[in-house]
Design an enzyme around this catalytic site. Structure first.
Site, short mmCIF file in Angstrom:
data_model
loop_
_atom_site.label_atom_id
_atom_site.label_comp_id
_atom_site.label_asym_id
_atom_site.label_seq_id
_atom_site.Cartn_x
_atom_site.Cartn_y
_atom_site.Cartn_z
N CYS A 1 -14.71 -32.94 6.87
CA CYS A 1 -13.97 -32.52 5.68
C CYS A 1 -13.55 -31.05 5.79
O CYS A 1 -12.76 -30.71 6.64
CB CYS A 1 -14.83 -32.77 4.44
SG CYS A 1 -13.88 -32.83 2.92
N HIS B 1 -17.21 -38.45 5.49
CA HIS B 1 -18.50 -37.75 5.49
C HIS B 1 -19.61 -38.61 6.07
O HIS B 1 -20.32 -39.29 5.32
CB HIS B 1 -18.88 -37.37 4.05
CG HIS B 1 -18.05 -36.27 3.47
ND1 HIS B 1 -18.45 -34.96 3.48
CD2 HIS B 1 -16.83 -36.29 2.89
CE1 HIS B 1 -17.52 -34.21 2.90
NE2 HIS B 1 -16.52 -35.00 2.53
N GLU C 1 -22.43 -37.69 6.97
CA GLU C 1 -23.73 -37.24 6.42
C GLU C 1 -24.00 -37.89 5.06
O GLU C 1 -25.14 -37.83 4.58
CB GLU C 1 -23.76 -35.71 6.30
CG GLU C 1 -23.00 -35.11 5.13
CD GLU C 1 -21.50 -35.02 5.35
OE1 GLU C 1 -20.98 -35.66 6.28
OE2 GLU C 1 -20.84 -34.30 4.56
#
Ligand code: ADP
Ligand code: MG
Lengths: 229, 81, 742, 81
Positions: free
Chosen positions: A86, A203, A205
């Site tokens: 991002c 994302h 994560e």
């Protein structure tokens, strides 16, 4: 493997990346402060999501000048592994460590949702744990994720296999509806020519625990861990 | 010395904001509008002795930060020119 | 040594007229003269006028708010600080509060909503808590109203623009469209934070001689008391003197969050408060006053954004992202170092004194010198007359006969009040911080606590249509709904915060609505054992004598013992039994159905709070025992809509086959009735008996009505619908209208 | 006819973007820079017969959409003026 997650003023997903790497994957991960120039001997650098410096002027434009970015550039030049998610992707583009640029979503509004991504190159250090054509489910949350690069450059990137992830529908097919931000050629993630720097708008994560919406993100980090020099 | 910088999306590079603004203008009834482009207008003061000194500074700033050559063009005006 | 404050060149004279222009009543002006024993300076008058304003002093509401229960063994902090706090276990306290930003959002929707989010965030982290989740409650005019789209886009954009940029997930909320809000929209913002018990920070100053630090953005003319416009002399000055709309800077807010939490860890902070309403004036008077002390400010030290602000402007500015800190004497440098690390500057602008006066110096002169209690804690309190309205309100009726059931269901799913709010919440980052177990789209949101099995469930609700019919029952029902939503997720309701949005309290019927609302809130709060630990009052929501319907917005915090046991509203497995549990029969009073089809729904039914509490107990115990596969609260649109929503499982849509008791002759009330607390449950057939015992055993009406089916069709008696078709209507209602293709 | 619209944050209104750009320029070594303001530069084509007709249209567009009068000022130029 030793990981360093850079914390810029305005970074937001730094804690999430640290949580995914250290708490969930049990990796040796630490925060790197943007004002430091030392990278503390890490083997992979993560530029996290967020709104570094408020993303004023252009996303990533100001963060790129943080002291630590000199070291990151040198680290990359020496072949070190760098992943930007991002805002991290946006910073890498502004720093010219990755080709192209990211700009306002076609809808002009921020979008937070889970999307499907097709693996276009499974032989990079960032996708090794996947298979070509695999469809991953990852969240996106950004207002400026429309990937842009000059056509001729895009062509070369495709030939060299730098286009690593593309937005697709659940069945792995490209379609305008499956492209959440209007990115050229539905590009969601790209690597540099040397394949040691990788940026993606989704994302990983945020997809590492079943309770929090799936674990496909682990595949990206596992690929990197398996690629340690 | 006042400097006015104009940053515009490169021709040929897509300008989602321009498109969106154009279509909302159309739907607001401004049918005769076209070629809408949305860029940035940055004004700043440079404390320089001569206009040409200010120009050099301005150019450096544009290349370093104010514009992204991959997607944007820029031009600027320096006061009293 | 209280030197007589000087008036400044160019300042208008001070008299009862000027006071009136500042919004102070003549007797309030006399009281001021009495208190300070002289005529106030222009600056002092301005200071009094903001501190004695309804917004800051709660002069009309305070005595009623005092009747709200604010204690329980779990309450760590009740009303009185920047936010309330509840013990949620494992050493954690949940800090939360809701606040309104209605008027600014009507003037400039994006910035108004954005700064509303910024303000409530500051109320949370000033308590030493890290903000972990946000919610919002929005009321707009009818979709047909020309300004509604603009306001909706601006408000949602502003909430996202600010919240997304500070890294706090926006996990739940509500949006309603009704012509009653055409000229007065409501924007209520909620924030929840987490802090280790015992590490909470306070807004009570201590320690004579302690330095007062200013941190954050420089002070500009933002949002200065409109009163500054009221005086011609003042106004003829340059255009630049006009009070400016507040613009938020979420980036600076994010730095403030990190820096203040880090600074808190040093232990060098004695007290901290944000400069919210009435800016420097309120924070600098409230902190010492709460500590029984005084303060002396040196206005020349205040960082300014523009040159030559007057003391009046410096004191009343509402520039955003500013904090005031009372530090441990001698440890200023320590704190300043922390703020420098985050590129923020902390400047000493005053000291705590022992003389209980609020004194400000500027250019070496004293410009204000006031007994501090008069500003902060002993502002006038009123007991305003209250009386029920002459004509009792009743839903406007046009003797329309009931539409055909299938048409009605589709129309309801297509109503913006019932339809999916995805268009709104997909513009919010709902997952940052990696705690969002259940985000927007189900009944309540569920936020886990890392390194603990515990989680928190939260929901904000309001029901202005019911409150319009009966302000007491409406408020009770609203609390029940929020508590029930939290219980459906599997959490015990343990705390309440509220934002009371009403019209002009100087009108007896509005005051009556307010008092009845507070009574309803009080009674429901007692019934659920969920005290009211924080809140906010917003009066004067009216235009040209037209007040909004009474709108108490209620947010409930729930505690979940084991996050793994959380329950969503969606059907899970074909073959599961579907049951309905309720506290009373439904009715069409204040229903979306009545509003949509112009039918007189009659008046509200009484609410049995004991049964409401029993329902909540049954729901939470059922989920804790792992017996409940899905639980969905019936709200706008009634049973038929709720059943459809339960089928819209994001993983894979399912169907349902339901028979309503008096098969065949089920009517509109059975399909679309609301009001009563009804929950749709699904469970494994093998668990049916145990689930029934949970509710029937508590004297609640429990009935098995059908089963979940694989085939995505919704069958209710003779009604049969294609679920994906219904979902398309439900999902496209708002985007479609915004595209303008309705 | 080409129209160039300049939208700038109103004086007195906080301009966080301008502030961020200014401090970034400073830290890049452009010490002699001040009063940085970041606004919008919008160019568009109006198919109008006369410049004054284009001007009227442009004004309407600015007030309807291009500028937010509460926090922004605007001015515009029409080609051939
Ligand atoms: N409706 C209410 N119920 C309970 N407490 C309230 C209510 N309204 C205000 N309070 C409490 O009164 C105090 C002052 O409220 P407010 O002025 O909104 O705080 P702030 O100054 O942070 O904006 C706070 O502790 C708040 O929680
Ligand atoms: Mg406050």
């Amino acid at each position: 493997m030793k990981w360093g997650v850079v914390r810029f003023p305005g970074s937001l997903d730094d804690g999430d990346a640290l949580h995914a790497l250290a708490d969930v994957m049990g990796q040796d991960a630490r925060i790197l402060w943007h004002k430091d120039e030392s990278l503390g001997g890490v083997e992979c650098i993560v530029l996290p999501g967020g709104f570094s410096y408020g993303d004023y002027l252009r996303t990533g434009a100001i963060a790129r000048f943080s002291p630590i970015m000199k070291s990151v550039a040198k680290f990359a030049a020496d072949g070190g592994l760098v992943i930007g998610t991002c805002n991290g992707f946006q910073i890498l583009c502004e720093a010219h460590l990755l080709p192209g640029a990211l700009t306002r979503n076609r809808s002009l509004s921020f979008v937070c949702e889970r999307v499907w991504l097709r693996v276009e190159n499974a032989s990079t250090p960032f996708t090794r744990a996947t298979k070509l054509g695999d469809v991953l489910r990852l969240p996106i949350k950004h207002g400026e994720g429309l990937y842009i690069a000059p056509e001729d450059e895009l062509r070369q990137m495709e030939e060299r296999g730098q286009v690593t992830l593309r937005y697709v529908d659940a069945d792995g097919r490209e379609s305008d509806a499956a492209n959440p931000n209007g990115s050229m050629r539905a590009i969601a993630g790209v690597a540099n020519e040397r394949f040691n720097v990788f940026g993606l708008m989704p994302h990983p994560e945020h997809a590492v625990e079943p309770m929090l919406g799936g674990t496909d993100g682990l595949k990206i980090f596992q690929s990197i861990a398996g690629s340690a020099r | 010395m006042q400097v006015r910088v104009f940053v515009t999306p490169r021709t040929g590079i897509l300008d989602p904001q321009g498109r969106a603004v154009e279509s909302s203008l159309q739907s607001l009834g401004f049918k005769n509008v076209s070629r809408v482009k949305v860029g940035k207008y940055i004004t700043l003061e440079i404390d320089a002795r001569t206009a040409s000194e200010a120009r050099d500074e301005a150019k450096k700033m544009c290349e370093a930060l104010l514009a992204n050559p991959v997607i944007e063009d820029y031009r600027f005006e320096v006061d009293g020119e | 040594m209280s030197a007589h404050p000087v008036s400044l060149a160019g300042e208008p004279g001070v008299d009862v007229e000027q006071a009136r222009a500042f919004g102070l009543a003549p007797d309030e002006y006399r009281k001021i003269q009495e208190i300070i024993g002289r005529t106030p300076t222009y600056t002092e008058l301005g200071v009094f006028s903001v501190m004695w304003s309804e917004h800051c002093s709660y002069k009309s509401s305070r005595r009623h708010l005092r009747t709200l229960p604010s204690k329980s063994e779990l309450v760590v902090q009740g009303p009185g600080e920047n936010a309330g706090a509840i013990d949620v276990g494992d050493g954690w306290a949940a800090v939360f509060k809701i606040e309104s930003h209605n008027h600014p959002s009507f003037v400039e929707p994006y910035q108004g909503a954005a700064t509303g989010v910024g303000g409530i965030l500051r109320d949370i982290f000033t308590m030493g808590a890290r903000p972990v989740a946000s919610m919002n409650s929005l009321k707009f005019g009818s979709f047909a109203h020309p300004r509604t789209r603009f306001l909706l886009g601006g408000v949602v954009g502003g909430i996202g623009g600010y919240g997304n940029c500070v890294g706090v997930p926006t996990v739940a909320g509500e949006v309603m469209f009704d012509e009653a809000y055409n000229a007065n929209i409501l924007v209520n913002a909620f924030c929840l934070g987490l802090v280790r018990k015992g590490e909470m920070m306070s807004a009570k100053a201590r320690g004579v001689g302690n330095p007062v630090l200013y941190v954050g953005s420089a002070t500009g003319r933002d949002g200065i008391h409109g009163a500054s416009m009221a005086s011609a002399e003042f106004d003829k000055e340059s255009e630049a003197k006009r009070p400016a709309v507040q613009v938020g800077d979420p980036f600076t807010e994010k730095l403030l969050i990190e820096a203040c939490l880090e600074a808190g860890k040093t232990g060098a902070i004695v007290a901290i408060q944000d400069m919210g309403a009435a800016g420097l004036t309120s924070s600098s008077s409230e902190m010492p006053s709460h500590g029984g002390l005084g303060i002396e400010l040196d206005l020349d030290q205040v960082p300014l954004r523009e040159a030559n602000l007057t003391p009046y402007e410096i004191l009343l500015s509402e520039s955003q992202e500013r904090m005031l800190i009372v530090a441990e004497r001698g440890r200023e440098a320590e704190l300043q170092a922390v703020f420098e690390k985050w590129d923020l500057h902390a400047v000493v602008i005053g000291r705590i004194t022992d003389d209980q006066r609020w004194r400000a110096r500027w250019h070496g002169q004293v410009v204000a010198d006031i007994p501090i209690g008069a500003l902060a804690d002993n502002a006038p309190l009123y007991d305003r007359p209250a009386a029920p309205p002459k004509i009792q309100p009743s839903a406007k009726t046009s003797a329309i006969k009931h539409p055909e059931t299938s048409k009605a269901l589709r129309a309801l799913l297509d109503s913006p009040n019932v339809a999916s709010k995805k268009w709104v919440y997909r513009q919010y980052d709902s997952i940052v911080q990696s705690n969002t177990v259940l985000g927007p789209g189900s009944d309540a949101a569920v936020i886990r606590i890392k390194n603990s099995r515990r989680a928190m469930a939260l929901k904000v609700d309001s029901n202005p249509r019911a409150c319009a019919l009966d302000p007491y029952l409406g408020a009770v029902g609203t609390v029940c709904e929020a508590a029930r939503n939290v219980a459906c997720a599997g959490a015990w309701p343990v705390g309440i915060t509220n934002c009371l949005n009403y019209g002009n309290p100087e009108r007896p019927e509005v005051m009556w609505q307010f008092i009845r609302g507070v009574e309803g809130l009080r009674d429901a709060s007692i019934a659920f054992g969920a005290p009211v630990v924080s809140g906010n009052v917003s009066f004067y929501n009216e235009t040209e004598g037209h007040a909004i319907p009474p709108t108490p917005t209620i947010a409930v915090l729930g505690v979940m013992i084991d996050v793994a046991r959380h329950v969503t509203q969606f059907f899970k497995n074909p073959g599961d039994a579907i049951a309905i549990v309720r506290t009373a029969a439904p009715s069409l009073a204040a229903s979306e159905y009545s509003a949509l089809f112009g039918i007189d729904g009659g008046s509200l039914r009484a609410i049995d709070l004991a049964r409401e509490a029993a329902l909540v107990e049954g729901l939470v115990e059922g989920s804790e025992q792992g017996l409940i596969r899905s639980a969905h609260d019936i709200a706008e649109g009634g049973l038929a809509v709720a059943l459809a929503e339960a089928c819209f499982n994001p993983r894979a849509i399912l169907g349902a086959e339901v028979e309503l008791g008096r098969a065949g002759n089920a009517d509109a009330v059975d399909f679309f009735g609301e009001g009563a607390s009804t929950v749709i449950l699904s469970m494994a057939p093998t668990d049916l008996a145990r689930v029934e015992k949970l509710f029937a055993g508590r004297g609640l009406e429990f009935a098995v009505v059908g089963k979940v089916i694989d085939d995505p069709r919704l069958k209710i008696g003779s009604l049969e619908e294609d679920v994906s078709e219904l979902q398309r209507i439900y999902e496209d209602a708002i985007p479609g209208r915004l595209r303008g293709d309705d």
